[in-house]
Scaffold this motif. Structure first.
Motif, PDB file in Angstrom:
ATOM      1  N   GLU A  19      37.449  37.170  42.538  1.00 50.72           N
ATOM      2  CA  GLU A  19      37.212  35.942  41.751  1.00 50.72           C
ATOM      3  C   GLU A  19      36.359  34.943  42.539  1.00 50.72           C
ATOM      4  O   GLU A  19      35.421  34.359  41.994  1.00 50.72           O
ATOM      5  CB  GLU A  19      38.536  35.302  41.337  1.00 50.72           C
ATOM      6  CG  GLU A  19      39.321  36.084  40.317  1.00 50.72           C
ATOM      7  CD  GLU A  19      38.718  36.054  38.925  1.00 50.72           C
ATOM      8  OE1 GLU A  19      37.853  35.199  38.646  1.00 50.72           O
ATOM      9  OE2 GLU A  19      39.123  36.912  38.114  1.00 50.72           O
ATOM     10  N   ALA A  22      32.740  36.225  42.750  1.00 51.67           N
ATOM     11  CA  ALA A  22      32.015  36.022  41.498  1.00 51.67           C
ATOM     12  C   ALA A  22      31.644  34.546  41.310  1.00 51.67           C
ATOM     13  O   ALA A  22      30.520  34.233  40.892  1.00 51.67           O
ATOM     14  CB  ALA A  22      32.856  36.521  40.326  1.00 51.67           C
ATOM     15  N   ALA A  23      32.551  33.651  41.629  1.00 50.10           N
ATOM     16  CA  ALA A  23      32.258  32.225  41.500  1.00 50.10           C
ATOM     17  C   ALA A  23      31.133  31.806  42.441  1.00 50.10           C
ATOM     18  O   ALA A  23      30.246  31.031  42.056  1.00 50.10           O
ATOM     19  CB  ALA A  23      33.519  31.404  41.775  1.00 50.10           C
ATOM     20  N   ARG A  26      27.812  33.092  40.961  1.00 42.68           N
ATOM     21  CA  ARG A  26      27.356  32.285  39.815  1.00 42.68           C
ATOM     22  C   ARG A  26      26.856  30.909  40.256  1.00 42.68           C
ATOM     23  O   ARG A  26      25.881  30.384  39.708  1.00 42.68           O
ATOM     24  CB  ARG A  26      28.478  32.142  38.787  1.00 42.68           C
ATOM     25  CG  ARG A  26      28.760  33.426  38.027  1.00 42.68           C
ATOM     26  CD  ARG A  26      29.706  33.194  36.855  1.00 42.68           C
ATOM     27  NE  ARG A  26      30.942  32.534  37.230  1.00 42.68           N
ATOM     28  CZ  ARG A  26      32.051  33.167  37.625  1.00 42.68           C
ATOM     29  NH1 ARG A  26      32.070  34.483  37.708  1.00 42.68           N
ATOM     30  NH2 ARG A  26      33.134  32.472  37.925  1.00 42.68           N
ATOM     31  N   SER A  41      23.740  34.858  36.420  1.00 41.14           N
ATOM     32  CA  SER A  41      24.690  33.897  35.853  1.00 41.14           C
ATOM     33  C   SER A  41      25.881  34.533  35.143  1.00 41.14           C
ATOM     34  O   SER A  41      26.900  33.873  34.959  1.00 41.14           O
ATOM     35  CB  SER A  41      23.967  32.949  34.895  1.00 41.14           C
ATOM     36  OG  SER A  41      23.389  33.693  33.839  1.00 41.14           O
ATOM     37  N   ALA A  42      25.793  35.791  34.768  1.00 39.13           N
ATOM     38  CA  ALA A  42      26.907  36.455  34.090  1.00 39.13           C
ATOM     39  C   ALA A  42      27.777  37.266  35.045  1.00 39.13           C
ATOM     40  O   ALA A  42      28.671  37.988  34.609  1.00 39.13           O
ATOM     41  CB  ALA A  42      26.371  37.360  32.980  1.00 39.13           C
ATOM     42  N   TYR A  43      27.539  37.135  36.350  1.00 42.84           N
ATOM     43  CA  TYR A  43      28.300  37.910  37.338  1.00 42.84           C
ATOM     44  C   TYR A  43      29.779  37.568  37.225  1.00 42.84           C
ATOM     45  O   TYR A  43      30.169  36.407  37.282  1.00 42.84           O
ATOM     46  CB  TYR A  43      27.788  37.590  38.748  1.00 42.84           C
ATOM     47  CG  TYR A  43      28.188  38.599  39.797  1.00 42.84           C
ATOM     48  CD1 TYR A  43      27.309  39.598  40.179  1.00 42.84           C
ATOM     49  CD2 TYR A  43      29.440  38.572  40.387  1.00 42.84           C
ATOM     50  CE1 TYR A  43      27.657  40.536  41.143  1.00 42.84           C
ATOM     51  CE2 TYR A  43      29.803  39.506  41.347  1.00 42.84           C
ATOM     52  CZ  TYR A  43      28.909  40.483  41.718  1.00 42.84           C
ATOM     53  OH  TYR A  43      29.260  41.413  42.660  1.00 42.84           O
ATOM     54  N   GLY A  44      30.597  38.601  37.072  1.00 42.24           N
ATOM     55  CA  GLY A  44      32.019  38.367  36.883  1.00 42.24           C
ATOM     56  C   GLY A  44      32.884  39.079  37.905  1.00 42.24           C
ATOM     57  O   GLY A  44      32.391  39.836  38.757  1.00 42.24           O
ATOM     58  N   ALA A  45      34.177  38.858  37.792  1.00 46.61           N
ATOM     59  CA  ALA A  45      35.131  39.442  38.741  1.00 46.61           C
ATOM     60  C   ALA A  45      35.132  40.970  38.679  1.00 46.61           C
ATOM     61  O   ALA A  45      35.310  41.629  39.702  1.00 46.61           O
ATOM     62  CB  ALA A  45      36.529  38.897  38.477  1.00 46.61           C
ATOM     63  N   LYS A  46      34.919  41.534  37.505  1.00 47.25           N
ATOM     64  CA  LYS A  46      34.883  43.001  37.382  1.00 47.25           C
ATOM     65  C   LYS A  46      33.726  43.566  38.208  1.00 47.25           C
ATOM     66  O   LYS A  46      33.897  44.532  38.950  1.00 47.25           O
ATOM     67  CB  LYS A  46      34.738  43.408  35.916  1.00 47.25           C
ATOM     68  CG  LYS A  46      34.738  44.905  35.708  1.00 47.25           C
ATOM     69  CD  LYS A  46      34.637  45.262  34.240  1.00 47.25           C
ATOM     70  CE  LYS A  46      34.615  46.775  34.071  1.00 47.25           C
ATOM     71  NZ  LYS A  46      34.434  47.152  32.671  1.00 47.25           N
ATOM     72  N   GLU A  47      32.562  42.964  38.094  1.00 45.45           N
ATOM     73  CA  GLU A  47      31.401  43.388  38.880  1.00 45.45           C
ATOM     74  C   GLU A  47      31.676  43.206  40.374  1.00 45.45           C
ATOM     75  O   GLU A  47      31.314  44.050  41.199  1.00 45.45           O
ATOM     76  CB  GLU A  47      30.179  42.568  38.447  1.00 45.45           C
ATOM     77  CG  GLU A  47      28.863  43.150  38.856  1.00 45.45           C
ATOM     78  CD  GLU A  47      27.675  42.452  38.190  1.00 45.45           C
ATOM     79  OE1 GLU A  47      26.551  42.688  38.656  1.00 45.45           O
ATOM     80  OE2 GLU A  47      27.857  41.677  37.221  1.00 45.45           O
TER      81      GLU A  47
END
Length: 178
Positions: A19, A22-23, A26, A41-47
């Protein structure tokens, strides 16, 4: 691998860092994302979890050391630093680094790159490390220069970013430089 020096903690990423990673990504799209296409900008915790898992596999294999930069107390993720593209035939590798946007311009990249380079020379016994930065990526080039890396050339079409070739500045470090 766990390095504490110069007010920083450098250690492998953990699943629990996803998390925060990812933050940080972003947050850094405007600066880091300009040069590193994975920073979007769409980078998330799953990635981030996938990336962290890949880092752990490569670290365990001894082929790449992509690790996190944290505050000295190991509380806040500041960015990432790596020795990757290791060439065992020529005993060399590549040093890369990024620092989250809110923490840039504080010497973190230089300190982290110095720490990982020392690790590369002292522990991995490499004899050459390269820093390759897009020709116009002045912040990354400044880190290389503050480290005392030797500028060698502008290599034409050395990097491929967002579907386009870019010329890149190539710097080198050898054990006596750090």
């Amino acid at each position: 691998m766990h390095l504490n020096a110069e007010g920083l903690c450098i250690r492998p990423f953990r699943a629990g860092d996803a998390e925060a990673f990812a933050a940080a990504v972003r947050e850094s799209v405007a600066t880091v994302g300009q040069w590193l296409p994975w920073c979007h900008s769409a980078y998330g915790a799953k990635e981030a979890r996938v990336w962290i898992g890949q880092c752990a596999v490569r670290l365990n294999m001894g082929v790449s050391y992509d690790v996190g930069i944290f505050t000295e107390d190991d509380e806040t993720l500041l960015g990432g630093v790596a020795i990757n593209q290791i060439d065992h035939v020529h005993n060399a590798g590549n040093v890369g680094y990024w620092v989250r946007e809110s923490m840039q311009r504080r010497g973190i990249g230089t300190r982290a790159a110095r720490m990982i380079a020392k690790y590369g020379f002292d522990t991995l016994r490499l004899t050459r490390l390269e820093i390759v930065a897009a020709e116009h990526n002045h912040p990354s080039r400044a880190v290389a220069e503050r480290l005392g890396a030797r500028f060698e050339c502008i290599a034409r079409n050395r990097l491929f970013v967002r579907g386009a070739p870019l010329d890149a500045a190539v710097y080198s470090l050898i054990p006596g430089d750090i």
